[in-house]
Each structure stands twice: as C-alpha cells, then as structure tokens.
Write an enzyme that holds these catalytic residues in place. Structure first.
Site, mmCIF file in Angstrom:
data_model
loop_
_atom_site.group_PDB
_atom_site.id
_atom_site.type_symbol
_atom_site.label_atom_id
_atom_site.label_comp_id
_atom_site.label_asym_id
_atom_site.label_seq_id
_atom_site.Cartn_x
_atom_site.Cartn_y
_atom_site.Cartn_z
ATOM 1 N N ASP A 186 0.840 -1.204 0.000
ATOM 2 C CA ASP A 186 0.000 0.000 0.000
ATOM 3 C C ASP A 186 0.876 1.255 0.000
ATOM 4 O OD1 ASP A 186 -2.569 -1.371 0.345
ATOM 5 O OD2 ASP A 186 -1.689 -2.003 2.253
ATOM 6 N N GLY B 139 -1.512 1.739 -7.256
ATOM 7 C CA GLY B 139 -0.277 2.221 -7.899
ATOM 8 C C GLY B 139 0.463 3.199 -7.000
ATOM 9 N N HIS C 293 7.862 9.705 -0.718
ATOM 10 C CA HIS C 293 9.237 9.949 -1.189
ATOM 11 C C HIS C 293 9.912 10.997 -0.311
ATOM 12 C CE1 HIS C 293 7.454 8.805 -5.364
ATOM 13 N NE2 HIS C 293 7.661 7.732 -4.605
ATOM 14 N N GLU D 270 18.400 16.287 1.386
ATOM 15 C CA GLU D 270 18.312 16.873 2.743
ATOM 16 C C GLU D 270 19.235 16.101 3.668
ATOM 17 O OE1 GLU D 270 16.805 19.450 2.536
ATOM 18 O OE2 GLU D 270 15.425 19.089 0.881
ATOM 19 N N HIS E 230 4.366 13.211 9.241
ATOM 20 C CA HIS E 230 3.568 14.148 8.424
ATOM 21 C C HIS E 230 3.191 13.496 7.090
ATOM 22 C CE1 HIS E 230 2.531 18.173 6.634
ATOM 23 N NE2 HIS E 230 2.925 17.572 5.528
ATOM 24 N N GLU E 231 4.202 12.919 6.420
ATOM 25 C CA GLU E 231 3.964 12.321 5.095
ATOM 26 C C GLU E 231 2.970 11.169 5.177
ATOM 27 O OE1 GLU E 231 6.144 15.243 3.774
ATOM 28 O OE2 GLU E 231 4.803 13.943 2.672
ATOM 29 N N HIS F 185 -0.543 12.144 4.988
ATOM 30 C CA HIS F 185 -1.019 12.285 3.596
ATOM 31 C C HIS F 185 -1.285 10.920 2.983
ATOM 32 C CE1 HIS F 185 -0.442 16.553 3.346
ATOM 33 N NE2 HIS F 185 0.879 16.502 3.416
ATOM 34 N N HIS G 254 -3.591 19.164 4.520
ATOM 35 C CA HIS G 254 -2.882 20.073 5.418
ATOM 36 C C HIS G 254 -3.855 20.762 6.377
ATOM 37 C CE1 HIS G 254 0.842 20.363 2.677
ATOM 38 N NE2 HIS G 254 1.030 19.514 3.689
HETATM 39 C C1 LIG Z 1 11.758 23.362 5.430
HETATM 40 N N1 LIG Z 1 10.885 23.149 4.321
HETATM 41 C C2 LIG Z 1 9.559 23.220 4.481
HETATM 42 O O1 LIG Z 1 8.983 23.465 5.535
HETATM 43 C C3 LIG Z 1 8.778 22.950 3.204
HETATM 44 N N2 LIG Z 1 7.649 22.080 3.518
HETATM 45 C C4 LIG Z 1 7.732 20.774 3.201
HETATM 46 O O2 LIG Z 1 8.692 20.251 2.668
HETATM 47 C C5 LIG Z 1 6.472 19.958 3.472
HETATM 48 C C6 LIG Z 1 6.800 18.795 4.403
HETATM 49 C C7 LIG Z 1 7.128 19.243 5.859
HETATM 50 C C8 LIG Z 1 5.933 19.922 6.515
HETATM 51 C C9 LIG Z 1 7.593 18.076 6.683
HETATM 52 C C10 LIG Z 1 6.001 19.444 2.127
HETATM 53 N N3 LIG Z 1 4.796 18.668 2.320
HETATM 54 O O3 LIG Z 1 3.685 19.284 2.716
HETATM 55 C C11 LIG Z 1 4.798 17.343 2.171
HETATM 56 O O4 LIG Z 1 3.784 16.679 2.478
HETATM 57 C C12 LIG Z 1 8.287 24.262 2.536
HETATM 58 C C13 LIG Z 1 7.306 25.012 3.440
HETATM 59 C C14 LIG Z 1 9.480 25.142 2.232
HETATM 60 C C15 LIG Z 1 7.557 23.872 1.232
HETATM 61 CA CA LIG Z 2 14.600 19.667 -1.023
HETATM 62 ZN ZN LIG Z 3 8.031 11.632 -5.747
HETATM 63 ZN ZN LIG Z 4 2.377 17.960 3.608
#
Ligand SMILES: CNC(=O)[C@@H](NC(=O)[C@H](CC(C)C)CN(O)C=O)C(C)(C)C
Ligand SMILES: [Ca+2]
Ligand SMILES: [Zn+2]
Ligand SMILES: [Zn+2]
Length: 163
Positions: free
Chosen positions: A60, A92, A98, A103, A120-121, A124, A130
């Site tokens: 899944d 799918g 990911h 990082e 968090h992921e 989703h 969110h």
């Molecule tokens: C430090 N960079 C950030 O805080 C960036 N946020 C994220 O990368 C989110 C994940 C975090 C909340 C773990 C993306 N997301 O929502 C995945 O489901 C930006 C706000 C810059 C986009």
């Molecule tokens: Ca990045």
């Molecule tokens: Zn991806």
């Molecule tokens: Zn998110």
C-alpha cells in the site's frame, strides 16, 4: 451485524509498507527502519490502523529516498525547500511516500528530523490534507516538534473520521 461490519472495516485498515531503493546515507539502515516504524505507530496509536512491514513491490505504501527527477511529476529541488511528499491512498502510486535525499536527515540534532517528517507524510499517505493550525502535525511547514505530543486533537479527529 454492526460488530462484524466494524471488524470487517478494521481488517481493511491494515496497510502494508515496503521500503525500496537506496536508503539515505545520513543514518544507519536500522535507524531509518526504526524511525519509519515509529512514525507509523503515531497514527496506529491514534486510530484502529495497523501497519505491517512488507517486501513486496505492490505494498500500500512504498517508501523511498530519491533526489531531483525521480519518475513522478513532482521532482525534488535539492537541499532545503521541499523535504518530502506523499500520494493519497489509492492503487499504484497511491500511498507512496518519497523523501528528498538531498536533505540532511537526522534522528535528532541538526538537520531535518526523519521521524517527524515521515509522520507528516504518512498522514497524507493515509488521506489527510494540510491543517492551518501550527500545532497540527499536518501543518504545511516543518517545525521541529517536541516528539511528545506529535498529533493535535484535530489530527486525531481527522484520522478517526477516515478509518
Ligand atoms: C523546510 N521546508 C519546508 O517546511 C517545506 N515544507 C515541506 O517540505 C512539506 C513537508 C514538511 C511539513 C515536513 C512538504 N509537504 O507538505 C509534504 O507533504 C516548505 C514550506 C518550504 C515547502
Ligand atoms: Ca529539497
Ligand atoms: Zn516523488
Ligand atoms: Zn504535507
């Protein structure tokens, strides 16, 4: 009948998880496994969900560390910026999660906390959107949470509304 129905639904809320591809080199492999597992247990504790580690390629939730262009329409962006993304439940790519391996992933200390980001992921991957509340795990920007109470009341209510 209601009891049986509830149990039937309960069976449906078991998710298979497979970690594929190259693991991040920031942490030992078994540490990554443990952090991913504890990120799932955050949601399991707050709901009737159960998660089972799998090695099949049609699980899944497929978890992998990738960089830049990686085969879906959401290429990563190098260090900082977007940290990770996950697809809502479905066939799918549905549920797949990911992590941007450009990082620096940590279990605590400098860098981005893999446990917190994974939790968090997986929200989703389970179907959550969110939240506008800063104390919610589903808030769209990274905050190094105190891992004590990772989920807000809103998060718990939302996951139980789904499962
Ligand atoms: C430090 N960079 C950030 O805080 C960036 N946020 C994220 O990368 C989110 C994940 C975090 C909340 C773990 C993306 N997301 O929502 C995945 O489901 C930006 C706000 C810059 C986009
Ligand atoms: Ca990045
Ligand atoms: Zn991806
Ligand atoms: Zn998110």
């Amino acid at each position: 009948y209601a009891k049986i129905k509830k149990n039937k639904d309960r069976q449906l809320s078991s998710k298979a998880v497979t970690i594929i591809g190259r693991y991040t080199r920031d942490l030992p492999r078994n540490t990554v496994d443990a952090l991913i597992e504890s990120a799932f247990s955050v949601w399991a504790r707050a709901s009737s969900l159960t998660f089972v580690r799998s090695h099949t390629l049609n699980a899944d939730i497929m978890v992998e560390f990738v960089t830049n262009e990686h085969g879906d329409f959401y290429p990563f962006d190098g260090p900082r910026g977007t940290l990770a993304h996950a697809f809502g439940p479905g066939q799918g790519i549905g549920g797949d999660t990911h992590f941007d391996d450009d990082e620096h992933w940590t279990a605590g200390g400098t860098g981005f906390n893999l446990f917190v980001v994974a939790a968090h992921e997986f929200g989703h991957a389970l179907g959550l959107k969110h939240s506008r509340n800063r104390e919610s795990l589903m808030y769209p920007t990274y905050i190094s949470f105190s891992s004590a109470n990772l989920l807000s009341m809103e998060d718990v209510a939302n996951i139980n509304a789904l499962y």
